[in-house]
Scaffold this active site. Structure first.
Site, PDB file in Angstrom:
ATOM      1  N   SER A   1       0.864  -1.180   0.000  1.00  0.00           N
ATOM      2  CA  SER A   1       0.000   0.000   0.000  1.00  0.00           C
ATOM      3  C   SER A   1       0.895   1.223   0.000  1.00  0.00           C
ATOM      4  O   SER A   1       2.079   1.143   0.353  1.00  0.00           O
ATOM      5  CB  SER A   1      -0.871  -0.010   1.266  1.00  0.00           C
ATOM      6  OG  SER A   1      -1.522   1.226   1.458  1.00  0.00           O
TER       7      SER A   1
ATOM      8  N   TYR B   1      -2.479  -1.679  10.443  1.00  0.00           N
ATOM      9  CA  TYR B   1      -2.417  -1.774   8.986  1.00  0.00           C
ATOM     10  C   TYR B   1      -1.078  -1.257   8.475  1.00  0.00           C
ATOM     11  O   TYR B   1      -0.426  -1.883   7.632  1.00  0.00           O
ATOM     12  CB  TYR B   1      -3.568  -0.966   8.385  1.00  0.00           C
ATOM     13  CG  TYR B   1      -3.700  -1.073   6.885  1.00  0.00           C
ATOM     14  CD1 TYR B   1      -4.369  -2.140   6.301  1.00  0.00           C
ATOM     15  CD2 TYR B   1      -3.176  -0.087   6.045  1.00  0.00           C
ATOM     16  CE1 TYR B   1      -4.506  -2.231   4.916  1.00  0.00           C
ATOM     17  CE2 TYR B   1      -3.306  -0.165   4.667  1.00  0.00           C
ATOM     18  CZ  TYR B   1      -3.972  -1.242   4.114  1.00  0.00           C
ATOM     19  OH  TYR B   1      -4.102  -1.327   2.747  1.00  0.00           O
TER      20      TYR B   1
END
Length: 261
Positions: free
Chosen positions: A143, A156
């Site tokens: 990401s 995350y």
């Protein structure tokens, strides 16, 4: 040597692939000729029908194998049940947002397990197959948050930074083999889940759809355009091509300029 993008005869295992990014990648790899193994934690008729649809559309073999990616033995069993894994796409992931002092321990454990530890298990199971076959591609879906940070997403961001580090280690351990390992770092991707969030955001902020997309959801994405699942699939297919044979141990940002800021 001629550069080829054909993946005929290759088998791709894509975790978390019955929707969104994983499904987009599966479809693009099937389009390039790869047989595909879809995966998620469910095991419904729709899951298996999706695999059958991909097989019919692209003339490849496509299967669905259920596995709970929070469990290491399930992760390894997925690869074993696939029987062949030339291309491994670690895509499975979940998210939870909260300040660190309020972050539920069970959510932290689940995010680390599914977003990071699962990739360790699948890679460990797949590398012997790749070495035996004399070819392999490991592609980890990280990401923009694997390279930058935001508040309230501690688990995350820790997991995605970890995925980037794991990718580099795999690349170094396979550097003398015809195997590559890379991470794709998308920004905001327009998936069905994201699409469903837009009306709620419109209501919360009292904004139009266009205003929510530009000023809220894509506030950190300079292009002000979502990354698409097709673009993610195309990037993965490129990394599987002969043209990418010397691209290993790196990150490829597909984020509309997010990490250029």
């Amino acid at each position: 040597m001629a550069i080829t993008t054909s993946l005929d005869g290759k088998t791709a295992v894509i975790t978390g692939s019955n929707s969104g990014i994983g499904l987009g990648i599966a479809r693009e790899l099937a389009r390039a000729g790869a047989d595909v193994v879809l995966n998620s934690f469910t095991d419904s008729d729709d899951d298996h029908a999706l695999a059958a649809q991909i097989a019919q559309e692209h003339g490849v073999t496509a299967r669905y194998i259920q596995a709970d990616m929070s469990k290491g033995d399930h992760c390894r069993a997925l690869i074993e049940k696939a029987g062949q894994c030339d291309i491994l796409i670690n895509n499975a992931g979940i998210q939870h947002v909260a300040p660190i002092e309020d972050f539920p321990t069970d959510k932290w454990d689940a995010i680390i397990a599914i977003n990071l530890t699962s990739a360790f298990h699948t890679v460990a199971a797949a590398l012997p197959m790749m070495r035996k076959a004399g070819w392999g591609r490991v592609i980890n879906i990280a990401s923009a948050h694997g390279l930058t940070a935001s508040p309230y997403k501690s688990a995350y961001i820790a997991a995605k930074h970890g995925i980037v580090g794991l990718t580099k280690t795999v690349a170094l351990e396979t550097a003398r083999d015809p195997i590559t390992a890379n991470a794709i770092c998308p920004g905001y991707v327009l998936t069905p889940i994201v699409e469903k969030q837009i009306p709620d955001q419109m209501k919360t902020h009292g904004m139009s759809r266009e205003e929510v997309i530009e000023n809220v959801m894509l506030s950190r994405q300079p292009s002000k355009e979502f990354t698409t699942v097709e673009q993610m699939g195309g990037t993965a297919a490129f990394l599987c091509s002969d043209a990418a044979a010397q691209i290993t141990g790196t990150t490829i940002s597909v984020d509309g300029g997010w990490t250029a800021l």
